[in-house]
Design a protein around this motif. Structure first.
Motif, PDB file in Angstrom:
ATOM      1  N   THR B  72       0.844  -1.223   0.000  1.00 21.97           N
ATOM      2  CA  THR B  72       0.000   0.000   0.000  1.00 21.97           C
ATOM      3  C   THR B  72       0.863   1.250   0.000  1.00 21.97           C
ATOM      4  O   THR B  72       0.718   2.133   0.860  1.00 21.97           O
ATOM      5  N   SER B  73       1.777   1.297  -0.960  1.00 22.97           N
ATOM      6  CA  SER B  73       2.681   2.445  -1.044  1.00 22.97           C
ATOM      7  C   SER B  73       2.650   3.037  -2.444  1.00 22.97           C
ATOM      8  O   SER B  73       2.281   2.380  -3.421  1.00 22.97           O
ATOM      9  N   PHE B  74       3.068   4.290  -2.501  1.00 22.51           N
ATOM     10  CA  PHE B  74       3.134   5.011  -3.788  1.00 22.51           C
ATOM     11  C   PHE B  74       4.250   6.040  -3.635  1.00 22.51           C
ATOM     12  O   PHE B  74       4.024   7.231  -3.544  1.00 22.51           O
ATOM     13  N   HIS B  75       5.474   5.575  -3.599  1.00 18.53           N
ATOM     14  CA  HIS B  75       6.628   6.440  -3.365  1.00 18.53           C
ATOM     15  C   HIS B  75       7.019   7.209  -4.619  1.00 18.53           C
ATOM     16  O   HIS B  75       6.992   6.662  -5.733  1.00 18.53           O
ATOM     17  N   LEU B  76       7.404   8.432  -4.420  1.00 19.53           N
ATOM     18  CA  LEU B  76       7.798   9.337  -5.509  1.00 19.53           C
ATOM     19  C   LEU B  76       9.316   9.393  -5.579  1.00 19.53           C
ATOM     20  O   LEU B  76       9.979   9.521  -4.544  1.00 19.53           O
ATOM     21  N   ARG B  77       9.850   9.360  -6.814  1.00 20.64           N
ATOM     22  CA  ARG B  77      11.306   9.348  -6.978  1.00 20.64           C
ATOM     23  C   ARG B  77      11.714  10.294  -8.092  1.00 20.64           C
ATOM     24  O   ARG B  77      10.961  10.548  -9.033  1.00 20.64           O
ATOM     25  N   LYS B  78      12.952  10.781  -7.944  1.00 21.50           N
ATOM     26  CA  LYS B  78      13.576  11.506  -9.039  1.00 21.50           C
ATOM     27  C   LYS B  78      15.065  11.197  -8.980  1.00 21.50           C
ATOM     28  O   LYS B  78      15.670  11.304  -7.896  1.00 21.50           O
ATOM     29  N   PRO B  79      15.686  10.813 -10.084  1.00 21.34           N
ATOM     30  CA  PRO B  79      17.090  10.385 -10.046  1.00 21.34           C
ATOM     31  C   PRO B  79      18.077  11.515  -9.797  1.00 21.34           C
ATOM     32  O   PRO B  79      19.170  11.268  -9.284  1.00 21.34           O
ATOM     33  N   SER B  80      17.698  12.748 -10.156  1.00 19.18           N
ATOM     34  CA  SER B  80      18.631  13.858 -10.007  1.00 19.18           C
ATOM     35  C   SER B  80      17.817  15.145  -9.849  1.00 19.18           C
ATOM     36  O   SER B  80      17.149  15.568 -10.787  1.00 19.18           O
ATOM     37  N   VAL B  81      17.860  15.726  -8.672  1.00 21.11           N
ATOM     38  CA  VAL B  81      17.001  16.890  -8.400  1.00 21.11           C
ATOM     39  C   VAL B  81      17.704  18.203  -8.733  1.00 21.11           C
ATOM     40  O   VAL B  81      18.936  18.292  -8.750  1.00 21.11           O
ATOM     41  N   HIS B  82      16.876  19.224  -8.979  1.00 19.53           N
ATOM     42  CA  HIS B  82      17.365  20.569  -9.237  1.00 19.53           C
ATOM     43  C   HIS B  82      16.896  21.495  -8.123  1.00 19.53           C
ATOM     44  O   HIS B  82      15.917  21.196  -7.418  1.00 19.53           O
ATOM     45  N   ILE B  83      17.551  22.627  -8.026  1.00 19.60           N
ATOM     46  CA  ILE B  83      17.150  23.647  -7.046  1.00 19.60           C
ATOM     47  C   ILE B  83      15.664  23.969  -7.217  1.00 19.60           C
ATOM     48  O   ILE B  83      14.936  24.155  -6.239  1.00 19.60           O
ATOM     49  N   SER B  84      15.217  24.007  -8.469  1.00 20.95           N
ATOM     50  CA  SER B  84      13.831  24.395  -8.761  1.00 20.95           C
ATOM     51  C   SER B  84      12.805  23.353  -8.296  1.00 20.95           C
ATOM     52  O   SER B  84      11.601  23.621  -8.331  1.00 20.95           O
ATOM     53  N   ASP B  85      13.247  22.191  -7.860  1.00 20.95           N
ATOM     54  CA  ASP B  85      12.327  21.182  -7.328  1.00 20.95           C
ATOM     55  C   ASP B  85      11.961  21.453  -5.872  1.00 20.95           C
ATOM     56  O   ASP B  85      11.114  20.741  -5.305  1.00 20.95           O
ATOM     57  N   THR B  86      12.569  22.442  -5.278  1.00 19.65           N
ATOM     58  CA  THR B  86      12.228  22.808  -3.896  1.00 19.65           C
ATOM     59  C   THR B  86      10.758  23.202  -3.820  1.00 19.65           C
ATOM     60  O   THR B  86      10.323  24.144  -4.489  1.00 19.65           O
ATOM     61  N   ALA B  87       9.995  22.461  -3.034  1.00 22.99           N
ATOM     62  CA  ALA B  87       8.546  22.650  -2.964  1.00 22.99           C
ATOM     63  C   ALA B  87       7.984  21.685  -1.928  1.00 22.99           C
ATOM     64  O   ALA B  87       8.696  20.843  -1.387  1.00 22.99           O
ATOM     65  N   GLU B  88       6.683  21.821  -1.690  1.00 23.17           N
ATOM     66  CA  GLU B  88       5.973  20.863  -0.841  1.00 23.17           C
ATOM     67  C   GLU B  88       5.294  19.844  -1.752  1.00 23.17           C
ATOM     68  O   GLU B  88       4.682  20.211  -2.766  1.00 23.17           O
ATOM     69  N   TYR B  89       5.395  18.579  -1.385  1.00 17.69           N
ATOM     70  CA  TYR B  89       4.845  17.490  -2.206  1.00 17.69           C
ATOM     71  C   TYR B  89       3.781  16.757  -1.393  1.00 17.69           C
ATOM     72  O   TYR B  89       4.017  16.367  -0.248  1.00 17.69           O
ATOM     73  N   PHE B  90       2.626  16.585  -2.008  1.00 16.20           N
ATOM     74  CA  PHE B  90       1.501  15.947  -1.342  1.00 16.20           C
ATOM     75  C   PHE B  90       1.093  14.688  -2.079  1.00 16.20           C
ATOM     76  O   PHE B  90       0.872  14.706  -3.290  1.00 16.20           O
ATOM     77  N   CYS B  91       0.957  13.613  -1.321  1.00 19.47           N
ATOM     78  CA  CYS B  91       0.386  12.383  -1.834  1.00 19.47           C
ATOM     79  C   CYS B  91      -1.114  12.397  -1.533  1.00 19.47           C
ATOM     80  O   CYS B  91      -1.535  12.910  -0.481  1.00 19.47           O
ATOM     81  N   ALA B  92      -1.929  11.881  -2.436  1.00 20.33           N
ATOM     82  CA  ALA B  92      -3.380  11.885  -2.240  1.00 20.33           C
ATOM     83  C   ALA B  92      -4.001  10.650  -2.871  1.00 20.33           C
ATOM     84  O   ALA B  92      -3.446  10.084  -3.818  1.00 20.33           O
TER      85      ALA B  92
END
Lengths: 113, 116
Positions: B72-92
């Protein structure tokens, strides 16, 4: 790309006053929603609206709250007598047929003083 | 009823590092799953969604998520992040058999901060 527009972006009101938060959903969408996010907490469902009536509401959505689609384009949330605990970011959203995902507006930050 | 747990309230990472934001859910019915992103002073933007089919879902900005029904999981991934990815992330999540409502239940959010 179509947008959901919310006005105002920020509203400050005195406790006990009535406020109306306005939203213009995407024109061909049929389902409309209000959610709110108290600072530091999760986004919570308030109410859904379809075919000119409320289809579901949460326990938060008490008699102080009402929604209306007065003219076929706007969708409003009214809080009759605001309390301090109503201070939050209020998001409007609309959806077309099926679950393709909502389109959210950028929110109205309501501050009750 | 549904509930969503995002295990990490804050995740700091360095630019170009990989990142995983964790999401677990609980529901008595089958659900659709979503990740939304909220940049400062902006609304909620859909990153990706799982409705059916392949359990690996690709979204915007190079993000992907994997639906694991047994966990019962839904994990979010990104292999290489950028400064512009700074944000709040919500799972729903929303119930599949939602009638006309498809009400969303959100997690508390994970603040991703990408440092140079």
């Amino acid at each position: 790309e179509p947008e959901v527009t919310q006005t105002p972006s920020h509203q400050v009101t005195q406790m006990g006053q009535e406020v109306i938060l306005r939203c213009v959903p995407i024109s061909n969408h049929l389902y409309f929603y209000w959610y709110r996010q108290i600072l530091g907490q999760k986004v919570e469902f308030l109410v859904s609206f379809y075919n000119n009536e409320i289809s579901e509401k949460s326990e938060i959505f008490d008699d102080q709250f009402s929604v209306e689609r007065p003219d076929g384009s706007n969708f409003t949330l009214k809080i009759r007598s605001t309390k301090l605990e109503d201070s939050a970011m209020y998001f409007c959203a609309s959806r077309g047929q099926g679950q393709g995902g909502y389109t959210f507006g950028s929110g109205t930050r309501l501050t009750v003083v | 009823a549904q509930s969503v747990t995002q295990l990490d309230s804050q995740v700091p990472v360095f630019e170009e590092a990989p990142v995983e934001l964790r999401c677990n859910y609980s529901s008595s019915v089958s659900v659709y799953l979503f990740w939304y992103v909220q940049y400062p002073n902006q609304g909620l933007q859909l990153l990706l969604k799982y409705l059916s089919g392949s359990t690996l879902v690709k979204g915007i900005n190079g993000f992907e998520a994997e639906f694991n029904k047994s966990q019962t999981s839904f994990h979010l991934r990104k292999p290489s992040v950028h400064i512009s990815d700074t944000a709040e992330y919500f799972c729903a999540v929303s119930p599949i058999s939602g009638g006309s409502n498809y009400k969303l239940t959100f997690g508390k959010g994970t603040l991703l901060t990408v440092n140079p």
